[in-house]
Design a protein around this motif. Structure first.
Motif, PDB file in Angstrom:
ATOM      1  N   THR A  39      36.622  47.287  33.714  1.00  0.00           N
ATOM      2  CA  THR A  39      37.311  46.555  32.642  1.00  0.00           C
ATOM      3  C   THR A  39      38.786  46.937  32.600  1.00  0.00           C
ATOM      4  N   ALA A  40      39.078  48.228  32.698  1.00  0.00           N
ATOM      5  CA  ALA A  40      40.467  48.688  32.660  1.00  0.00           C
ATOM      6  C   ALA A  40      41.276  48.106  33.813  1.00  0.00           C
ATOM      7  N   ALA A  41      40.670  48.073  35.010  1.00  0.00           N
ATOM      8  CA  ALA A  41      41.367  47.490  36.167  1.00  0.00           C
ATOM      9  C   ALA A  41      41.630  46.013  35.947  1.00  0.00           C
ATOM     10  N   GLY A  42      40.678  45.303  35.338  1.00  0.00           N
ATOM     11  CA  GLY A  42      40.862  43.885  35.073  1.00  0.00           C
ATOM     12  C   GLY A  42      41.966  43.617  34.073  1.00  0.00           C
ATOM     13  N   MET A 219      28.046  46.172  40.927  1.00  0.00           N
ATOM     14  CA  MET A 219      28.749  46.523  39.689  1.00  0.00           C
ATOM     15  C   MET A 219      30.095  45.820  39.502  1.00  0.00           C
ATOM     16  N   GLY A 220      30.348  44.765  40.271  1.00  0.00           N
ATOM     17  CA  GLY A 220      31.636  44.097  40.190  1.00  0.00           C
ATOM     18  C   GLY A 220      31.638  42.900  39.259  1.00  0.00           C
ATOM     19  N   PRO A 221      32.757  42.155  39.206  1.00  0.00           N
ATOM     20  CA  PRO A 221      32.866  40.975  38.363  1.00  0.00           C
ATOM     21  C   PRO A 221      32.197  39.760  38.997  1.00  0.00           C
ATOM     22  N   TYR A 222      31.992  38.760  38.195  1.00  0.00           N
ATOM     23  CA  TYR A 222      31.400  37.501  38.653  1.00  0.00           C
ATOM     24  C   TYR A 222      32.449  36.683  39.402  1.00  0.00           C
ATOM     25  N   GLY A 223      32.066  36.092  40.529  1.00  0.00           N
ATOM     26  CA  GLY A 223      32.955  35.176  41.232  1.00  0.00           C
ATOM     27  C   GLY A 223      33.561  35.707  42.508  1.00  0.00           C
ATOM     28  N   MET A 283      39.260  44.788  40.352  1.00  0.00           N
ATOM     29  CA  MET A 283      38.047  45.140  39.623  1.00  0.00           C
ATOM     30  C   MET A 283      36.912  45.465  40.594  1.00  0.00           C
ATOM     31  N   SER A 284      36.766  44.644  41.609  1.00  0.00           N
ATOM     32  CA  SER A 284      35.703  44.837  42.590  1.00  0.00           C
ATOM     33  C   SER A 284      35.893  46.126  43.376  1.00  0.00           C
ATOM     34  N   GLU A 285      37.132  46.447  43.690  1.00  0.00           N
ATOM     35  CA  GLU A 285      37.401  47.672  44.444  1.00  0.00           C
ATOM     36  C   GLU A 285      36.997  48.904  43.646  1.00  0.00           C
ATOM     37  N   VAL A 286      37.326  48.914  42.360  1.00  0.00           N
ATOM     38  CA  VAL A 286      36.947  50.042  41.506  1.00  0.00           C
ATOM     39  C   VAL A 286      35.424  50.160  41.427  1.00  0.00           C
ATOM     40  N   ALA A 287      34.742  49.020  41.318  1.00  0.00           N
ATOM     41  CA  ALA A 287      33.280  49.028  41.250  1.00  0.00           C
ATOM     42  C   ALA A 287      32.676  49.611  42.525  1.00  0.00           C
ATOM     43  N   LEU A 288      33.169  49.183  43.673  1.00  0.00           N
ATOM     44  CA  LEU A 288      32.625  49.680  44.936  1.00  0.00           C
ATOM     45  C   LEU A 288      32.903  51.167  45.137  1.00  0.00           C
TER      46      LEU A 288
END
Length: 388
Positions: A39-42, A219-223, A283-288
């Motif tokens: 969320t913070a990265a987004g 654990m990443g965002p949708y899309g 966001m996806s990078e932080v999740a991975l």
């Protein structure tokens, strides 16, 4: 990613998520909750567009390259083999456009497969005069055994997950992949319901294409999702769109009208248009990175403790679950005696317990924000609903 040393059970990671007390979320197979760090990265990325004059030409490519490299670490592949895609259906369309299949050959899919891994193969079979064959699970047989029995010399493509999305039944790609190679067929894998929670050895499986969404177990965002392409398709595969960003020399904005017939290296030819994704990519990078920090083997080990407890508890209520040696560790399909009663998910939701009904199973899909108390809460509400 291959299995390494002995797995370790992880402590609760609930503090990393914004899940209120009293909420039992057992539905990661539908959509994962968002990590606070994601969320913070987004938010930081959304704010950045307020100042577009700070954006350089290199920024259009550098973020996606970091994401590509991070996902490559998750699956144990070279980053050149990875493309960024918006969905499974997009990645499957790339595979269908690239793979050869002739009239009279067959394309195999499993029974009750998720639609994104069916519709494209229906269209391809119709266009090429091939046969779409649905592999059903015979009574007493495993999915792995049923798929192996369906593979013959006419099988051009097998499109399969490595666990069934409705109940977590295992489809063992380590056994299936060599059988497809032996008949000269292609293997296409939808790893959306396993990657991030179930180890995958690309060196053993060697899929032609593998696709995964980012918003479930990764654990990443949708899309924003991912496509792995084997080396031969990185050289000869057919993209389904023709973005300026996928062409050789695209990094030089001053020369974009010097049109090129060549693609950027590797699987980048398959990247979706606007793959820079200035919000979703960070966001996806932080999740991975969080997935890598946890370790997929340790995620599997930890979730396996929860689903094993769940299996014992619901079997005591007369429910049926897949055998321990015939399921993945991170989700469990629960078949109730007499079927799923109408309104059960609403009853569970009213108690702040969240699961999904898929097919004839209640699909329970925990993650590291869950503990034994969540399993007990689900079983308690279920017991009441069954009148036990």
């Amino acid at each position: 990613m291959t299995s390494g040393s002995a797995s370790t059970e992880l402590p609760s990671q609930r503090a990393l998520f914004e899940i209120p007390d009293g909420v039992t979320y057992l539905n990661c197979a539908s959509m994962s909750p968002q990590l606070k760090s994601v969320t913070a990265a987004g938010l930081e990325s959304v704010r950045a567009k307020a100042s577009p004059w700070t954006l350089t030409a290199a920024d259009w490519f550098s973020g996606p390259e970091r994401l590509r490299e991070t996902f490559a670490r998750v699956v144990g592949a070279e980053s050149d083999r990875i493309a960024l895609v918006p969905s499974v259906s997009y990645g499957m369309a790339v595979a269908a456009a690239s793979l050869p299949v002739r009239a009279g050959q067959s394309i195999l899919v499993i029974d009750r497969e998720f639609p994104s891994n069916v519709y494209v193969w229906r269209e391809l079979a119709r266009a090429r005069g091939a046969e779409l064959r649905t592999v059903t699970r015979e009574q007493g047989a495993t999915w792995t055994e049923s798929v192996l029995a369906a593979i013959d010399d006419g099988a051009a493509i097998l499109a399969t997950p490595n666990c069934h999305w409705t109940d977590g039944s295992l489809i063992d790609l380590r056994k299936i992949a060599p059988a497809m190679r032996a008949v000269g067929g292609a293997l296409v894998v939808d790893a959306s319901q396993s990657l991030g929670a179930h180890p995958l050895d690309l060196d053993v499986v060697q899929p032609d294409f593998l696709v995964a969404v980012g918003y479930k177990w990764l654990m990443g965002p949708y899309g924003l999702g991912y496509l792995y392409a084997a080396p031969q398709w990185c050289e000869h595969g057919v993209p389904i769109e023709h973005s300026w960003m996928t062409r050789a020399g695209a990094e030089d904005f001053a020369r974009l009208v010097d049109y090129s017939d060549d693609y950027r290296a590797g699987a980048r030819r398959f990247d979706m248009g606007e793959f820079s994704q200035f919000v979703l990519a960070p966001m996806s990078e932080v999740a991975l990175e969080q997935i890598l920090a946890w370790g997929i083997d340790d995620v599997r080990c930890t979730l396996g403790q929860l689903t094993s407890l769940l299996a014992r508890e619901v079997e005591a209520l007369g429910c049926v679950v897949p055998r321990a040696d015939d399921r993945v560790a991170h989700m469990l399909g629960v078949q109730l005696p007499g079927g799923v009663p109408a309104g059960l998910t609403a009853t569970l939701g009213a108690a702040s317990v969240f699961v999904s009904v898929r097919g004839d199973s209640i699909r329970v899909a925990p993650h590291l924000y869950n503990d034994e108390g969540d399993i007990d809460r689900f079983v308690s509400v279920l017991r009441t609903a069954l009148g036990d």
